[in-house]
Design an enzyme around this catalytic site. Structure first.
Site, PDB file in Angstrom:
ATOM      1  N   GLU A 108       0.849  -1.191   0.000  1.00  0.00           N
ATOM      2  CA  GLU A 108       0.000   0.000   0.000  1.00  0.00           C
ATOM      3  C   GLU A 108       0.891   1.251   0.000  1.00  0.00           C
ATOM      4  OE1 GLU A 108      -3.316   0.414  -0.438  1.00  0.00           O
ATOM      5  OE2 GLU A 108      -2.425   2.392  -0.604  1.00  0.00           O
ATOM      6  N   LYS A 164       8.315  -1.507  -2.754  1.00  0.00           N
ATOM      7  CA  LYS A 164       7.774  -0.720  -1.647  1.00  0.00           C
ATOM      8  C   LYS A 164       8.914  -0.143  -0.801  1.00  0.00           C
ATOM      9  CE  LYS A 164       5.063   1.243   1.171  1.00  0.00           C
ATOM     10  NZ  LYS A 164       4.017   0.960   2.077  1.00  0.00           N
ATOM     11  N   CYS A 222       6.777   4.210   8.501  1.00  0.00           N
ATOM     12  CA  CYS A 222       7.438   3.445   7.436  1.00  0.00           C
ATOM     13  C   CYS A 222       8.882   3.816   7.119  1.00  0.00           C
ATOM     14  CB  CYS A 222       6.618   3.543   6.159  1.00  0.00           C
ATOM     15  SG  CYS A 222       5.171   2.489   6.226  1.00  0.00           S
TER      16      CYS A 222
HETATM   17  C1  UDX Z   1       1.406  -0.213   8.961  1.00  0.00           C
HETATM   18  C2  UDX Z   1       1.424  -0.878   7.632  1.00  0.00           C
HETATM   19  O1  UDX Z   1       0.361  -1.774   7.452  1.00  0.00           O
HETATM   20  C3  UDX Z   1       2.591  -1.588   7.369  1.00  0.00           C
HETATM   21  O2  UDX Z   1       2.772  -1.556   5.984  1.00  0.00           O
HETATM   22  C4  UDX Z   1       3.785  -1.093   8.026  1.00  0.00           C
HETATM   23  O3  UDX Z   1       4.738  -2.067   7.839  1.00  0.00           O
HETATM   24  C5  UDX Z   1       3.596  -0.849   9.498  1.00  0.00           C
HETATM   25  O4  UDX Z   1       2.507  -0.175   9.788  1.00  0.00           O
HETATM   26  P1  UDX Z   1      -0.606   0.215  10.311  1.00  0.00           P
HETATM   27  O5  UDX Z   1      -1.947  -0.117   9.774  1.00  0.00           O
HETATM   28  O6  UDX Z   1      -0.126   1.617  10.242  1.00  0.00           O
HETATM   29  O7  UDX Z   1       0.410  -0.747   9.621  1.00  0.00           O
HETATM   30  O8  UDX Z   1      -0.353  -0.384  11.749  1.00  0.00           O
HETATM   31  P2  UDX Z   1      -1.282  -0.284  12.999  1.00  0.00           P
HETATM   32  O9  UDX Z   1      -2.066   0.976  12.931  1.00  0.00           O
HETATM   33  O10 UDX Z   1      -0.386  -0.585  14.143  1.00  0.00           O
HETATM   34  O11 UDX Z   1      -2.316  -1.487  12.751  1.00  0.00           O
HETATM   35  C6  UDX Z   1      -2.001  -2.848  12.807  1.00  0.00           C
HETATM   36  C7  UDX Z   1      -3.145  -3.576  13.488  1.00  0.00           C
HETATM   37  O12 UDX Z   1      -2.935  -4.971  13.417  1.00  0.00           O
HETATM   38  C8  UDX Z   1      -3.308  -3.236  14.964  1.00  0.00           C
HETATM   39  O13 UDX Z   1      -4.593  -2.726  15.185  1.00  0.00           O
HETATM   40  C9  UDX Z   1      -3.107  -4.576  15.684  1.00  0.00           C
HETATM   41  O14 UDX Z   1      -3.927  -4.725  16.821  1.00  0.00           O
HETATM   42  C10 UDX Z   1      -3.466  -5.564  14.593  1.00  0.00           C
HETATM   43  N1  UDX Z   1      -2.902  -6.897  14.782  1.00  0.00           N
HETATM   44  C11 UDX Z   1      -1.578  -7.062  14.980  1.00  0.00           C
HETATM   45  C12 UDX Z   1      -3.733  -8.011  14.736  1.00  0.00           C
HETATM   46  O15 UDX Z   1      -4.943  -7.876  14.590  1.00  0.00           O
HETATM   47  N2  UDX Z   1      -3.198  -9.256  14.844  1.00  0.00           N
HETATM   48  C13 UDX Z   1      -1.874  -9.451  15.058  1.00  0.00           C
HETATM   49  O16 UDX Z   1      -1.443 -10.601  15.152  1.00  0.00           O
HETATM   50  C14 UDX Z   1      -1.045  -8.320  15.119  1.00  0.00           C
HETATM   51  C1  UDX Z   2       4.997   7.353   3.545  1.00  0.00           C
HETATM   52  C2  UDX Z   2       4.936   7.265   2.020  1.00  0.00           C
HETATM   53  O1  UDX Z   2       4.732   8.582   1.476  1.00  0.00           O
HETATM   54  C3  UDX Z   2       3.825   6.341   1.596  1.00  0.00           C
HETATM   55  O2  UDX Z   2       3.817   6.187   0.181  1.00  0.00           O
HETATM   56  C4  UDX Z   2       4.020   4.991   2.262  1.00  0.00           C
HETATM   57  O3  UDX Z   2       2.948   4.134   1.946  1.00  0.00           O
HETATM   58  C5  UDX Z   2       4.134   5.131   3.765  1.00  0.00           C
HETATM   59  O4  UDX Z   2       5.155   6.066   4.099  1.00  0.00           O
HETATM   60  P1  UDX Z   2       3.622   8.660   5.415  1.00  0.00           P
HETATM   61  O5  UDX Z   2       4.722   8.248   6.322  1.00  0.00           O
HETATM   62  O6  UDX Z   2       2.215   8.422   5.822  1.00  0.00           O
HETATM   63  O7  UDX Z   2       3.788   7.946   3.982  1.00  0.00           O
HETATM   64  O8  UDX Z   2       3.736  10.241   5.122  1.00  0.00           O
HETATM   65  P2  UDX Z   2       4.661  11.142   4.182  1.00  0.00           P
HETATM   66  O9  UDX Z   2       3.799  12.175   3.578  1.00  0.00           O
HETATM   67  O10 UDX Z   2       5.489  10.358   3.266  1.00  0.00           O
HETATM   68  O11 UDX Z   2       5.590  11.891   5.231  1.00  0.00           O
HETATM   69  C6  UDX Z   2       6.616  11.231   5.955  1.00  0.00           C
HETATM   70  C7  UDX Z   2       7.430  12.240   6.731  1.00  0.00           C
HETATM   71  O12 UDX Z   2       8.212  13.042   5.866  1.00  0.00           O
HETATM   72  C8  UDX Z   2       6.604  13.209   7.566  1.00  0.00           C
HETATM   73  O13 UDX Z   2       7.218  13.391   8.819  1.00  0.00           O
HETATM   74  C9  UDX Z   2       6.624  14.474   6.754  1.00  0.00           C
HETATM   75  O14 UDX Z   2       6.447  15.635   7.529  1.00  0.00           O
HETATM   76  C10 UDX Z   2       8.019  14.417   6.166  1.00  0.00           C
HETATM   77  N1  UDX Z   2       8.137  15.201   4.923  1.00  0.00           N
HETATM   78  C11 UDX Z   2       7.433  14.857   3.823  1.00  0.00           C
HETATM   79  C12 UDX Z   2       9.019  16.289   4.885  1.00  0.00           C
HETATM   80  O15 UDX Z   2       9.691  16.620   5.884  1.00  0.00           O
HETATM   81  N2  UDX Z   2       9.136  16.989   3.712  1.00  0.00           N
HETATM   82  C13 UDX Z   2       8.436  16.667   2.594  1.00  0.00           C
HETATM   83  O16 UDX Z   2       8.614  17.345   1.563  1.00  0.00           O
HETATM   84  C14 UDX Z   2       7.559  15.564   2.647  1.00  0.00           C
END
Ligand code: UDX
Ligand code: UDX
Length: 474
Positions: A169, A224, A280
Site C-alpha cells: 500500500e 515498496k 514506514c
Molecule cells: C502499517 C502498515 O500496514 C505496514 O505496511 C507497516 O509495515 C507498518 O505499519 P498500520 O496499519 O499503520 O500498519 O499499523 P497499525 O495501525 O499498528 O495497525 C495494525 C493492526 O494490526 C493493529 O490494530 C493490531 O492490533 C493488529 N494486529 C496485529 C492483529 O490484529 N493481529 C496481530 O497478530 C497483530
Molecule cells: C509514507 C509514504 O509517502 C507512503 O507512500 C508509504 O505508503 C508510507 O510512508 P507517510 O509516512 O504516511 O507515507 O507520510 P509522508 O507524507 O510520506 O511523510 C513522511 C514524513 O516526511 C513526515 O514526517 C513528513 O512531515 C516528512 N516530509 C514529507 C518532509 O519533511 N518533507 C516533505 O517534503 C515531505
C-alpha cells in the site's frame, strides 16, 4: 492454481492506519463484495464500531463519512479472526511489522512475529481456495515465509489451497482517502495468474487497468522499500541543503523552487522540515540497510544508512539551536510546542520528530507545553514515557516537565520560545499579533515547517528562526 468464481468475501487482518482506510474505500467502491476487518485489539474494534464517528481510532480527512455509508452494509469490524478467515475468499494481512527490538537484527530487521502468526491462523482456519495478500510493508522474501507456513500446515487430505500475492500500500497518512481513490499505481506481485487477475478485478472497480502494475513477488516487495527509501532520501537531501542555506545566506524555499522546476527533479516532496517521521520510512530504510549488509553489500548498506543518520542529526540540530539561541540555558524556561503528529492531518505520532525534540529540551530542564489538534494527551504520555502519571513535583525533579493544552493563550503566555513542529493549517492562521504579546521577551519563534510569515513576526519584535533561512538574524 486457484480457479473459482469472482471474490465475494474479503477479510483484512489488522484494523490500523492502513487496513482501516484501505478497506473502507474498497467497500465504498465494491458494493457487491462483503468486507470484514478483524483485529485482536477489542478496544480498537469497539472504536471502529462506535456510533460517535469522532471516536474512530484513525483520524483521516474524509474517512468518517465513508465509514458512515458502508459500515453495517458491506463493511464490518470484528474480533472474530478465525470465524472471518473460515469464510474468506481473499485475506489481506495488514498487521504492523515494527523494527525488531531483540535478538538477531535488533534495531534493523523487521519483526515478523505478527505476520507469521497470521499465516498460522490462516493455515488452520481457511477453507477451500484462498488468496492471501501481503499488504503490510515487509522485508523482501517475506511472501516465501507465508507460503512455507501455509503449505506445511495444510492437511494433505483437505481441499485447502493458497495463492500468495504481494500488494503493498502506498497511501500516505493525512491524504489516505484521496490516495486510495486515485492511486498513482496499484502494485500486484505474484505467480498465480488467476489470483493476480482476481485482485486486479477488485481494483478495476475504480482504478484504470493501465495503472495496475503486475510483477513477480520479489520485485513487488522490493519496490515498496525502494519507494520509501527514495522518498526519505529526498527529505534528507533537502534538509542537508537547508542547513547549508542557514550558513550561507541562501533560502531553502527559493532553492526548492529553483531545483523543483527541473522536471527531472520535480517539485513535490522537497519541504525542508524537522526530519521525517511516520511508521514506514525509518523502518523500511533499516530493512534495506540490514538486507544489503546480509547480502555482503556493505557500501549499499552505508549509503542508505546515511539517510537516517542525517535525519537524526536534523532533530538534534534543532533542539541544540533552540538552546543556543536562548543563551545556552533553558532550565525552567517555558517552551511551547505547536504540533506533535509526524505530519499534518493525522493523529499518528509514530517516529515523530516532536518526540525526540521534546525529550532533548526536557533533558535540558525546559518546561514544555504541547499543542496538537488531533493527538491525544494519552498518546503524548506514551511517547514521553508516561510522565502523565507523575506528580508536578516528580516531573520537576526528573527534569521532565510537560503538559498539553488546546488553548493557544496557555501555549504563548510567558513562554520564552514557541517551536512549530507540525504544519497544521491552524498554525498558519494564528493571530500572531495577539499571541506574540503574551510571550516573555526576548521571545523566539522557531519555525521548522515554513508556516509563519517572517515579515509579520519580525514586525512584532519577536526573534525568528526559520528552517533553511540564511537571510534572517545574521
Ligand atoms: C502499517 C502498515 O500496514 C505496514 O505496511 C507497516 O509495515 C507498518 O505499519 P498500520 O496499519 O499503520 O500498519 O499499523 P497499525 O495501525 O499498528 O495497525 C495494525 C493492526 O494490526 C493493529 O490494530 C493490531 O492490533 C493488529 N494486529 C496485529 C492483529 O490484529 N493481529 C496481530 O497478530 C497483530
Ligand atoms: C509514507 C509514504 O509517502 C507512503 O507512500 C508509504 O505508503 C508510507 O510512508 P507517510 O509516512 O504516511 O507515507 O507520510 P509522508 O507524507 O510520506 O511523510 C513522511 C514524513 O516526511 C513526515 O514526517 C513528513 O512531515 C516528512 N516530509 C514529507 C518532509 O519533511 N518533507 C516533505 O517534503 C515531505
Amino acid at each position: 492454481m486457484i480457479n473459482k468464481p469472482h471474490i465475494k468475501k474479503v477479510v483484512c487482518i489488522g484494523a490500523g492506519y492502513v487496513g482501516g482506510p484501505t478497506m473502507a474505500v474498497m467497500a465504498e467502491k465494491c458494493k457487491g463484495i462483503e468486507i470484514k476487518i478483524v483485529d485482536l485489539n477489542k478496544n480498537k474494534i469497539d472504536l471502529w464500531n462506535s456510533k460517535d464517528l469522532t471516536k474512530l481510532p484513525v483520524f483521516e480527512p474524509g474517512l468518517s463519512s465513508i465509514i458512515k455509508k458502508v459500515r453495517g452494509k458491506n463493511l464490518f469490524f470484528s474480533t472474530d479472526v478465525k470465524g472471518a478467515i473460515a469464510q474468506a475468499d481473499i485475506i489481506f494481512i495488514s498487521v504492523n511489522t515494527p523494527t525488531k527490538t531483540y535478538g538477531y537484527g535488533a534495531g534493523f530487521a523487521s519483526d515478523l512475529k505478527w505476520v507469521e502468526s497470521c499465516a498460522r491462523t490462516i493455515a488452520n482456519n481457511a477453507n477451500g481456495q484462498t488468496i492471501v495478500v501481503e499488504k503490510s510493508t515487509v522485508p523482501v522474501r517475506t511472501a516465501q515465509v507465508i507460503k512455507t507456513i501455509l503449505e506445511s500446515n495444510k492437511d494433505t487430505n483437505s481441499n485447502k489451497s493458497f495463492a500468495i500475492l504481494s500488494n503493498p500500500e502506498f497511501l500516505a497518512e493525512g491524504t489516505a482517502i484521496n490516495d486510495l481513490f486515485n492511486p498513482d499505481r496499484v502494485l500486484i506481485g505474484g505467480e498465480d495468474t488467476f489470483a493476480i487477475e482476481e485482485l486486479s478485478w477488485i481494483y478495476e472497480h475504480w482504478v484504470d487497468k493501465d495503472r495496475i502494475i503486475k510483477t513477480n513477488l520479489w520485485s513487488s516487495e522490493l519496490s515498496k522499500l525502494a519507494a520509501n527509501a527514495f522518498l526519505a532520501q529526498r527529505i534528507s537531501s533537502i534538509n542537508a541543503i537547508g542547513a547549508i542555506c542557514e550558513s550561507t545566506g541562501a533560502d531553502v524555499r527559493e532553492v526548492k523552487l529553483a531545483i523543483g522546476s527541473d522536471q527531472r527533479i520535480g517539485n513535490k516532496f522537497l519541504e525542508a522540515g524537522p526530519g521525517f517521521g511516520g511508521s514506514c520510512f525509518k523502518k523500511d530504510i533499516l530493512n534495506m540497510v540490514y538486507l544489503s549488509k546480509y547480502f555482503g553489500l556493505q557500501e549499499v548498506s552505508n549509503y542508505w544508512e546515511q539517510v537516517l543518520i542525517l535525519n537524526d542529526w536534523q532533530r538534534k540540530r534543532i533542539s541544540k539551536l533552540v538552546v543556543e539561541n536562548l543563551f545556552g540555558n533553558i532550565n525552567n524556561k517555558k517552551i511551547g510546542i505547536l504540533g506533535f503528529a509526524f505530519k499534518a492531518n493525522t493523529n499518528d505520532t509514530r517516529e515523530s520528530s516532536a518526540i525526540d525534540i521534546s525529550r532533548e529540551l526536557m533533558a535540558e530542564g525546559a518546561q514544555i507545553v504541547i499543542h496538537d489538534p488531533q493527538v491525544s494527551e494519552e498518546q503524548i504520555s506514551n511517547d514521553l514515557n508516561n510522565h502523565l502519571d507523575k506528580t508536578y513535583e516528580d516531573k520537576l525533579a526528573s527534569n521532565g516537565l510537560w503538559w498539553t493544552s488546546k488553548d493557544y493563550s496557555e501555549i504563548f503566555t510567558n513562554s520564552d520560545a514557541v517551536i512549530i513542529l507540525t504544519e497544521w493549517e491552524d498554525y498558519k492562521n494564528l493571530n500572531w499579533t495577539v499571541f506574540a504579546k503574551l510571550m516573555r521577551k526576548p521571545a523566539w519563534i522557531f519555525d521548522s515547517r515554513s508556516v509563519v510569515d517572517p515579515d509579520l513576526i519580525n514586525n512584532l519584535g519577536i526573534k525568528l528562526w526559520r528552517i533553511g533561512d540564511g537571510t534572517i538574524n545574521k
